[in-house]
Motif scaffolding. Structure first.
Motif, PDB file in Angstrom:
ATOM      1  N   GLN A 105       0.980  -1.304   0.020  1.00 26.22           N
ATOM      2  CA  GLN A 105      -0.100  -0.005   0.056  1.00 26.22           C
ATOM      3  C   GLN A 105       0.960   1.266   0.008  1.00 26.22           C
ATOM      4  O   GLN A 105       0.539   2.166  -0.618  1.00 26.22           O
ATOM      5  N   GLY A 107       3.411   1.713  -1.699  1.00 30.28           N
ATOM      6  CA  GLY A 107       4.249   1.630  -3.149  1.00 30.28           C
ATOM      7  C   GLY A 107       5.680   1.046  -2.934  1.00 30.28           C
ATOM      8  O   GLY A 107       6.350   1.293  -3.769  1.00 30.28           O
ATOM      9  N   ASN A 132      -1.270  -1.059  -6.485  1.00 26.70           N
ATOM     10  CA  ASN A 132      -0.559  -0.034  -6.100  1.00 26.70           C
ATOM     11  C   ASN A 132       0.695   0.299  -7.260  1.00 26.70           C
ATOM     12  O   ASN A 132       1.591   0.663  -6.914  1.00 26.70           O
TER      13      ASN A 132
END
Ligand SMILES: NC(=O)c1ccc[n+]([C@@H]2O[C@H](COP(=O)([O-])OP(=O)(O)OC[C@H]3O[C@@H](n4cnc5c(N)ncnc54)[C@H](OP(=O)(O)O)[C@@H]3O)[C@@H](O)[C@H]2O)c1
Length: 440
Positions: A105, A107, A132
């Motif tokens: 989440q 990245g 993502n």
């Protein structure tokens, strides 16, 4: 700052966060530190170990690692803007699943060696990674240093895989090899495996087939382009096998192996199961002994491919982790990470394991007296199970018991089970000790 559209992009170097500094984590850390020049040449940017999560920061470690890299707080790693790739080698699913979700989440690209995590949460984590725009790789989760995931995903991607048969648990393969070669009992073989570090103090997930089922779920998902739930895989462990089974198997021309099997059926369902099998001694898989692993893949364009090697251990596993890491890092250096979409995956049904049709080995203890064999034959005949061959051995003249080994012709699994229930009721049958499927 290194962030664009939620993804972290490196400018001058690629930062690595490591979760876990145990058997595998220590080898990964030492390779990242000691081979940094070689890695930089392969990637085009420096690779820097930038943070390591451990449980106990005060633990004495053989690896000489700067203390300021260690933390017990995973948010320190996940919120570090200089970390682009996270390597998860904690194990289990409690901490690992939460940490991997948070990293994706945030990245961060994720690499894991954790088969349980991938088998239980693989689909969800893939989706999260795709959403993502980051990669989720797990070459090291199956087969240690054997490049299985890359081979199935890339080298064999053009072939329609029909069958996958694998020895993917080194602990059980070692135990079975010792029982066969040195005539050890199951308990002695497992003790020896523990003394040599091949088996955990609690070997349950190896010997009950769970570890192999986790790995089969992962491999089947890739080979058949279809996520399958490891809980739905039929599994049987090796605890019921006795030294005599190896003697009879050898006499009949077979080896006994714990095999993970996935076969595409005519209706496109997948027959996936893990259990001991009899394998013809001349086949390549039957010759895979000790802690080694081997995976045989059959497909329309490839015929048959066999991959063979060390399925565990710090160095082979680190090799697989670093192969994933270099792939992501190279793409990162070009700002072009390949994100595998799983949107087109088809959900295949699992073939019911009680409908499989195979030949069986049945070992029984019976009263050594006239008429017992004919009663056994009658019970099997009621389910149209015919006998291919019989071995009968007196156990000792004093107890008037004999051991009988029957090889059947092909029979349907649920009919075989019904016959076994009936055989146990026959007067003169003292025990139905072992039933093993023949893998042809
Ligand atoms: N061992 C192999 O041959 C092998 C092969 C292939 C795949 N794998 C997989 O690799 C993974 C790691 O295996 P391993 O053998 O390296 O395990 P390990 O030796 O038990 O190491 C686990 C590491 O995780 C850390 N850790 C555990 N719980 C934690 C927590 N709650 N918070 C923070 N850190 C925690 C430990 O910290 P401390 O050091 O402070 O205790 C330790 O450094 C597993 O998923 C395993 O299935 C292992």
């Amino acid at each position: 700052m290194d962030k664009e559209d939620g993804k972290k992009l490196p400018s001058k170097e690629i930062g690595i966060g490591l979760l876990g500094l145990g058997v595998i984590g220590s080898e990964v850390a030492s390779t990242l530190i000691n081979s940094s020049e070689e890695l930089e040449k392969k990637v085009g940017l420096p690779i820097k170990l930038s943070g390591v999560l451990v449980k106990n920061i005060e633990k004495v470690r053989s690896l000489n690692i700067p203390k300021n890299l260690l933390t017990t707080d995973r948010s320190v790693i996940i919120n570090n803007p200089k970390i682009h790739i996270l390597v998860e080698v904690i194990g289990g699913t409690t901490i690992a699943a939460s940490a991997v979700r948070e990293a994706l989440q945030a990245g961060i690209h994720v690499i894991t060696a954790n088969k349980e995590l991938v088998a239980k949460f693989g689909s969800e984590l893939h989706d999260l990674a795709s959403a993502n725009g980051v990669a989720f790789h797990y070459e090291a989760a199956v087969g240690g240093g054997i490049p299985l995931v890359a081979t199935l995903n890339r080298a064999l991607v053009a072939s329609r895989v029909t069958t996958l048969r694998a020895i993917i648990n080194g602990t059980t393969n070692y135990i079975l090899s010792e029982m066969a070669k040195n005539k050890l009992s199951f308990s002695k073989a497992i003790k020896q495996a523990q003394d040599l570090g091949y088996a955990e103090p609690d070997p349950t997930s190896d010997i009950d087939g769970s570890d192999a089922a986790f790995k089969l779920a992962i491999l089947t998902g890739i080979a058949f382009d279809s996520p399958i739930n490891y809980n739905d895989i039929y599994k049987e462990g090796i605890v019921d096998l006795a030294p005599n089974d190896f003697v009879y198997a050898d006499e009949l021309g077979y080896s006994i192996k714990l095999l993970a099997i996935a076969k595409r059926q005519d209706d496109d369902s997948i027959d996936a199961r893990v259990h001991p099998v009899l394998l013809n001694k001349d086949t390549p898989l039957a010759k895979v002994d000790g802690v080694l692993n081997a995976i045989e893949v059959s497909g329309d364009l490839i015929g048959q491919v066999l991959l063979y090697g060390e399925g565990a251990g710090a160095q082979p596993t680190t090799n697989s982790i670093l192969s994933d890491l270099v792939e992501i890092a190279r793409d990162l250096s070009l700002d072009n990470v390949a994100i595998h979409s799983h949107q087109n995956e088809q959900k295949h049904n699992l073939y019911p394991s009680n409908q499989i049709t195979v030949r069986y080995y049945i070992r029984m203890l019976v009263s050594d007296e006239p008429g017992v064999m004919s009663k056994i034959t009658q019970v099997l005949a009621q389910k149209t199970i015919s006998i291919a061959s019989v071995i009968q051995r007196e156990t000792s003249a004093s107890n008037k018991l004999a051991e009988v080994v029957i090889m059947t012709h092909k029979a349907i699994e649920n009919e075989l089970h019904e016959s076994i229930t009936e055989l146990k009721k026959v007067i003169g049958v003292k025990d139905v000790a072992t039933v093993i499927r023949l893998e042809e």
